[in-house]
Scaffold this motif. Sequence first.
Motif, PDB file in Angstrom:
ATOM      1  N   TYR A 152       0.731  -1.185  -0.031  1.00 27.82           N
ATOM      2  CA  TYR A 152      -0.114  -0.083   0.098  1.00 27.82           C
ATOM      3  C   TYR A 152       0.711   1.306   0.158  1.00 27.82           C
ATOM      4  N   ALA A 153       2.069   0.958   0.490  1.00 25.43           N
ATOM      5  CA  ALA A 153       3.132   2.255   0.573  1.00 25.43           C
ATOM      6  C   ALA A 153       4.323   1.580   0.494  1.00 25.43           C
ATOM      7  N   PRO A 154       5.545   2.271  -0.036  1.00 23.63           N
ATOM      8  CA  PRO A 154       6.874   1.777   0.165  1.00 23.63           C
ATOM      9  C   PRO A 154       7.440   1.643   1.198  1.00 23.63           C
ATOM     10  N   VAL A 155       8.285   0.869   1.539  1.00 26.86           N
ATOM     11  CA  VAL A 155       9.090   0.873   2.899  1.00 26.86           C
ATOM     12  C   VAL A 155      10.282   1.780   2.627  1.00 26.86           C
ATOM     13  N   ILE A 156      10.415   2.456   3.983  1.00 27.05           N
ATOM     14  CA  ILE A 156      11.535   3.091   3.892  1.00 27.05           C
ATOM     15  C   ILE A 156      12.671   2.750   3.887  1.00 27.05           C
ATOM     16  N   ASP A 157      13.492   2.911   3.101  1.00 26.95           N
ATOM     17  CA  ASP A 157      15.214   2.345   3.017  1.00 26.95           C
ATOM     18  C   ASP A 157      15.961   3.142   2.317  1.00 26.95           C
ATOM     19  N   ASN A 158      16.588   4.219   2.850  1.00 28.58           N
ATOM     20  CA  ASN A 158      17.567   5.182   2.083  1.00 28.58           C
ATOM     21  C   ASN A 158      18.826   5.305   2.974  1.00 28.58           C
ATOM     22  N   PRO A 159      19.824   5.953   2.491  1.00 28.92           N
ATOM     23  CA  PRO A 159      21.041   5.971   3.126  1.00 28.92           C
ATOM     24  C   PRO A 159      20.864   6.618   4.398  1.00 28.92           C
ATOM     25  N   LYS A 160      20.168   7.551   4.637  1.00 27.12           N
ATOM     26  CA  LYS A 160      20.056   8.154   5.991  1.00 27.12           C
ATOM     27  C   LYS A 160      19.070   7.211   6.958  1.00 27.12           C
ATOM     28  N   PHE A 161      18.393   6.601   6.381  1.00 27.69           N
ATOM     29  CA  PHE A 161      17.369   5.695   7.084  1.00 27.69           C
ATOM     30  C   PHE A 161      17.356   4.163   6.742  1.00 27.69           C
ATOM     31  N   PRO A 162      18.608   3.536   6.562  1.00 31.36           N
ATOM     32  CA  PRO A 162      18.790   2.430   6.048  1.00 31.36           C
ATOM     33  C   PRO A 162      17.812   1.203   6.814  1.00 31.36           C
ATOM     34  N   LEU A 163      17.268   0.402   6.095  1.00 33.66           N
ATOM     35  CA  LEU A 163      16.374  -0.674   6.845  1.00 33.66           C
ATOM     36  C   LEU A 163      17.330  -1.268   7.422  1.00 33.66           C
ATOM     37  N   SER A 164      18.573  -1.663   7.015  1.00 35.60           N
ATOM     38  CA  SER A 164      19.444  -2.660   7.648  1.00 35.60           C
ATOM     39  C   SER A 164      19.495  -2.355   9.257  1.00 35.60           C
ATOM     40  N   GLU A 165      19.487  -0.973   9.647  1.00 31.08           N
ATOM     41  CA  GLU A 165      19.527  -0.428  10.864  1.00 31.08           C
ATOM     42  C   GLU A 165      18.186  -0.119  11.558  1.00 31.08           C
ATOM     43  N   ILE A 166      16.966   0.412  10.645  1.00 28.44           N
ATOM     44  CA  ILE A 166      15.909   0.669  11.229  1.00 28.44           C
ATOM     45  C   ILE A 166      15.099  -0.459  11.185  1.00 28.44           C
ATOM     46  N   ASN A 167      15.025  -1.564  11.863  1.00 29.97           N
ATOM     47  CA  ASN A 167      14.165  -2.478  11.926  1.00 29.97           C
ATOM     48  C   ASN A 167      14.104  -3.117  13.527  1.00 29.97           C
ATOM     49  N   VAL A 168      12.852  -3.620  13.777  1.00 27.44           N
ATOM     50  CA  VAL A 168      12.705  -4.275  15.136  1.00 27.44           C
ATOM     51  C   VAL A 168      13.653  -5.256  15.580  1.00 27.44           C
ATOM     52  N   GLU A 169      13.891  -6.145  14.611  1.00 23.32           N
ATOM     53  CA  GLU A 169      14.836  -7.342  14.870  1.00 23.32           C
ATOM     54  C   GLU A 169      16.377  -6.740  15.034  1.00 23.32           C
ATOM     55  N   ALA A 170      16.970  -5.814  14.392  1.00 27.13           N
ATOM     56  CA  ALA A 170      18.262  -5.534  14.549  1.00 27.13           C
ATOM     57  C   ALA A 170      18.364  -4.498  15.973  1.00 27.13           C
ATOM     58  N   GLN A 171      17.140  -3.829  16.238  1.00 28.53           N
ATOM     59  CA  GLN A 171      17.280  -3.207  17.570  1.00 28.53           C
ATOM     60  C   GLN A 171      16.964  -3.831  18.647  1.00 28.53           C
ATOM     61  N   ILE A 172      16.256  -4.959  18.543  1.00 26.39           N
ATOM     62  CA  ILE A 172      16.282  -5.735  19.889  1.00 26.39           C
ATOM     63  C   ILE A 172      17.556  -6.520  19.970  1.00 26.39           C
ATOM     64  N   ASN A 173      18.424  -7.064  18.954  1.00 24.61           N
ATOM     65  CA  ASN A 173      19.327  -7.647  19.020  1.00 24.61           C
ATOM     66  C   ASN A 173      20.509  -6.688  19.439  1.00 24.61           C
ATOM     67  N   GLN A 174      20.361  -5.212  19.527  1.00 23.27           N
ATOM     68  CA  GLN A 174      21.411  -4.545  19.728  1.00 23.27           C
ATOM     69  C   GLN A 174      21.229  -3.534  21.185  1.00 23.27           C
TER      70      GLN A 174
END
Length: 543
Positions: free
Chosen positions: A415-437
């Motif tokens: 319904y809308a694109p996921v946000i993934d850009n150099p300033k807000f990279p998906l690799s960093e901005i996601n629940v799993e990564a942040q729970i693991n960090q």
Amino acid sequence: MNKTFPWYKNAVFYELNVRAFYDSNGDGIGDIRGVIQKLDYLEKLGIDCIWLLPIYPSPLKDDGYDIADYYGIHPDYGTLEDFKALVDEAHRRNLRVITDLVLNHTSDQHPWFQSARTDPNSPYRNYYVWSDTDQKYKEARIIFLDTETSNWTWDPAAGQYYWHRFYSSQPDLNYDSPELKAEIFKIIRYWLDLGVDGFRADAVPYLFEREGTNCENLPETHTFLKELRTYLDQNYPDRVLLCEANQWPEDVRPYFGDGDEFHMGFHFPVMPRIYMALRSGNIAPVKEILDRTPEIPPDCQWCTFLRNHDELTLEMVTEEERQWMWQEYAPDPRMRLNLGIRRRLAPLLDKDPRKIMLANSLLFTLPGSPIVYYGDEISMGDNIWLPDRNGVRTPMQWSNSKNAGFSEANPEKLYAPVIDNPKFPLSEINVEAQINQAGSIWHQIRSMIRIRKNNPGLGLGDLNWLPLPDSGIAAYTRRFKTETWYIINNLTAEKKTFNIPADWAIPQNAVEQLTGTALDTLLTGKFNEITLYTYQFLWIKVG
Ligand code: GLC
Ligand code: CA
């Protein structure tokens, strides 16, 4: 349960858009079954109550705030059975659920309106506000300034103008009609019987219109809302009514009545002032608005927030302050909408974790029950190229996999694109990564939620500002029974050192709760001298 205060007074709310949360059937659109699958996540985050944005059948001209049937679920989101399952599953985890109740208007696709406009003798004609001229109620302001030029729209089928405070596709309901009022009671009964824990009542200042007024906050509106509350108290105690009135504190105050109208009300004006304080390194605007905020009845509570699904509204600031906020926080015209800024928390605060957590420190320690807007707990970005407010309603980012783990659909189908850009990279901005960090924004917010819930003083305590010569430091106490908090926030980028005034009377063995550090180890070695680093804050608890 043996409780000494109503649950909502010390609750943490989580605002969630079903469309955006999790897609359980791979059609590219979040749905109720998806929310059910993520309840464990919300339980883990520690929130108490979920606020769902509108889930009713709707042509979605205003993302569901244009309701076409008050008794159903939008087919994109699922069925009533799904909804019942959501409420049951939430309750099983001690989570509550409140829904959006849109009282002021319907969609123009609602069968009531369709009948009303095509037949002057329709029983629904009087459910809406009609006029032969567009000259009535001239003192009522236009809210959606970027799209609407009048609060009246001509309907050729009806041969009259109809009244609307929002989009012209959202005709206002007529609260002078007893039949309409009876219908509203039927609607709330229906949802309360399905088990919801209350409602976030949308746009309540505008229910009635009267010539010679600005058609906001009228006495008739309060009378009707009190009737709603009486009905709730008599039949559904322990449920909550949360008031959306984007007004000055003294104008929101009457919505609490004598404790016989709303249980809760959003505190709109404090929100932009938190951003002002952060940017100017000066707590004065926050202090001023809280100082002018009237007392509310003992069983009532403010609801506070940093962001929500709308633009960051600048209606409750002066013209000068608005220009300054736009200049500081919305330099690109695409970031602006109506009288506000359509950006998320993290982009507004330069994605600087220190500023983001400082804003949350104010949110969680100043009076009111806080609301976390979905995605802000992982500092999600926004997309200013999407129309209207859609840029702050993009898919929740669960993991660094396809569609951010939001959906199995082809990315084109979302319904809308996921946000993934150099300033807000998906690799960093996601629940799993942040729970693991350890130490991620997610973990820090979760700690704040936990501390807040375990210590009623932050929800129920009184607020006292601690005078300091430097307004770059926001210091205050929150006191409740034997519990006292000393909250000290450095709003500036500079290192600040100050002597603890003798009358603060903080014992040196008091503990800073976010870090678990005893005060004496926080002191600089010199007697009673505290040093705060850039944007640092301390939550010191005594007792
Ligand atoms: C409220 C909602 C907003 C909506 C408007 C009209 O302000 O928060 O999203 O557009 O009401 O229903
Ligand atoms: Ca779906």
